[in-house]
Each structure stands twice: as C-alpha cells, then as structure tokens.
Design a protein around this motif. Structure first.
Motif, PDB file in Angstrom:
ATOM      1  N   LEU A  19       0.833  -1.200   0.000  1.00 42.85           N
ATOM      2  CA  LEU A  19       0.000   0.000   0.000  1.00 42.85           C
ATOM      3  C   LEU A  19       0.871   1.255   0.000  1.00 42.85           C
ATOM      4  N   ARG A  20       1.946   1.256   0.785  1.00 40.71           N
ATOM      5  CA  ARG A  20       2.870   2.412   0.803  1.00 40.71           C
ATOM      6  C   ARG A  20       3.472   2.643  -0.582  1.00 40.71           C
ATOM      7  N   LYS A  22       2.191   1.740  -3.483  1.00 40.05           N
ATOM      8  CA  LYS A  22       1.136   2.221  -4.380  1.00 40.05           C
ATOM      9  C   LYS A  22       0.841   3.694  -4.130  1.00 40.05           C
ATOM     10  N   PHE A  23       0.808   4.097  -2.862  1.00 42.62           N
ATOM     11  CA  PHE A  23       0.590   5.504  -2.534  1.00 42.62           C
ATOM     12  C   PHE A  23       1.707   6.372  -3.108  1.00 42.62           C
ATOM     13  N   ARG A  26       1.129   6.683  -6.778  1.00 44.97           N
ATOM     14  CA  ARG A  26      -0.027   7.552  -7.047  1.00 44.97           C
ATOM     15  C   ARG A  26       0.328   9.016  -6.830  1.00 44.97           C
ATOM     16  N   TYR A  27       1.072   9.286  -5.760  1.00 49.09           N
ATOM     17  CA  TYR A  27       1.450  10.671  -5.474  1.00 49.09           C
ATOM     18  C   TYR A  27       2.291  11.226  -6.621  1.00 49.09           C
ATOM     19  N   ASN A  47      -0.043   9.598   1.531  1.00 49.70           N
ATOM     20  CA  ASN A  47      -0.007   8.269   2.141  1.00 49.70           C
ATOM     21  C   ASN A  47      -1.261   8.018   2.972  1.00 49.70           C
ATOM     22  N   GLU A  48      -1.395   6.809   3.435  1.00 47.73           N
ATOM     23  CA  GLU A  48      -2.572   6.431   4.214  1.00 47.73           C
ATOM     24  C   GLU A  48      -2.676   7.222   5.509  1.00 47.73           C
ATOM     25  N   LYS A  67      -7.408   2.426   0.008  1.00 41.70           N
ATOM     26  CA  LYS A  67      -7.068   1.396  -0.981  1.00 41.70           C
ATOM     27  C   LYS A  67      -7.562   1.772  -2.369  1.00 41.70           C
ATOM     28  N   HIS A  69      -7.912   4.768  -3.584  1.00 43.52           N
ATOM     29  CA  HIS A  69      -7.002   5.809  -4.090  1.00 43.52           C
ATOM     30  C   HIS A  69      -5.682   5.170  -4.538  1.00 43.52           C
ATOM     31  N   ALA A  70      -5.100   4.351  -3.678  1.00 48.63           N
ATOM     32  CA  ALA A  70      -3.806   3.723  -3.986  1.00 48.63           C
ATOM     33  C   ALA A  70      -3.879   2.851  -5.229  1.00 48.63           C
ATOM     34  N   ASN A  71      -5.017   2.209  -5.448  1.00 51.09           N
ATOM     35  CA  ASN A  71      -5.189   1.329  -6.610  1.00 51.09           C
ATOM     36  C   ASN A  71      -5.602   2.071  -7.870  1.00 51.09           C
TER      37      ASN A  71
END
Length: 147
Positions: A19-20, A22-23, A26-27, A47-48, A67, A69-71
């Motif tokens: 997840l980190r 992916k974030f 995405r960022y 980040n989350e 999730k 957003h990250a995906n």
C-alpha cells in the motif's frame, strides 16, 4: 495460535508495504495536478496516514478511500489555504477520466463555500486546458502550478 498470529502479522506487514508503494506511485502520478489560486492550493494525498489524519481532523470518512485511491480507482486531493498548507481544509474526490468532482467536503462533511467552489472550478478548467480540452490552453496570471 502463535504461529497463526505470526503469519497474519507478516501478511499485514506485506500488505502495508504494498500500500505504501502504491501511494508513492499515485502521489508521483498525480503531482502534476497540484495547483494554487487565490489563496488556496490542492495536492494529492501522499499516504494512508495523511488520509487518516484528514478524516480525523475534518470528521469525515476519507480514510476509508485509502485502498481505492492507492489502486487508482479514485483520486483523493487535499485543498488547503496556502498560508496554512498543513491544516486540513477540504477533501476532494476526483474522477480522473472525465475530470469531474465526485465530492468535495469540509469539516463534518460540510458543503463547499463559494470560495472553495470557485477554486474547484478554476482548477478543473486548468486541468482541462492541460489535457487540451479547451482551444486556447492559456492560463490566468494568478494561476500557477505548485509542487
């Protein structure tokens, strides 16, 4: 039980690491959409933990979108006053494909103020210009991209 709990902790750690990553991706991907105008700015969630803090401070459920957003299923952005860039102000969810705002909420899910609505409209216009969806593609001198 101990072995089971150890396996669960390892799986959770691996999921959090993914997840980190992916974030972070995405960022980087959404950073080109950072923008400021007339004392307000917008940037993507990093980040989350930021999403959790945003939800706690503004008393809404944005953390549940982590999730998605990250995906890449949705895009979560933070609107801030430029003088207080670290203080949560409004949270915006964007449909990236058609550049439409799904929702934009402030404290306790309050609706946008006129100032925030104007900012949102200017930002969307700027995004459409970036994509070449408008003919002139020119930007107002008051508008500028931020990082």
């Amino acid at each position: 039980v101990r072995a089971h709990n150890t396996v669960l902790m390892r799986m959770e750690f691996k999921e959090k690491a993914e997840l980190r990553q992916k974030f972070a991706h995405r960022y980087e991907e959404l950073s080109e959409l950072c923008y400021s105008y007339n004392g307000l700015m917008i940037r993507p969630a990093m980040n989350e933990n930021e999403l959790i803090r945003e939800g706690k401070v503004l008393k809404h459920c944005v953390a549940t979108y982590a999730k998605r957003h990250a995906n890449g299923e949705t895009a979560i952005f933070f609107i801030r006053q430029t003088d207080d860039a670290e203080i949560p102000f409004y949270t915006l969810e964007l449909n990236e494909k058609n550049l439409r705002v799904i929702q934009n909420r402030g404290k306790s899910n309050c609706a946008r103020t006129a100032e925030v609505k104007e900012f949102e409209e200017k930002w969307l216009e700027w995004l459409k210009n970036m994509r070449g969806e408008n003919e002139d593609g020119k930007h107002n001198n008051e508008e500028r991209r931020t990082a």
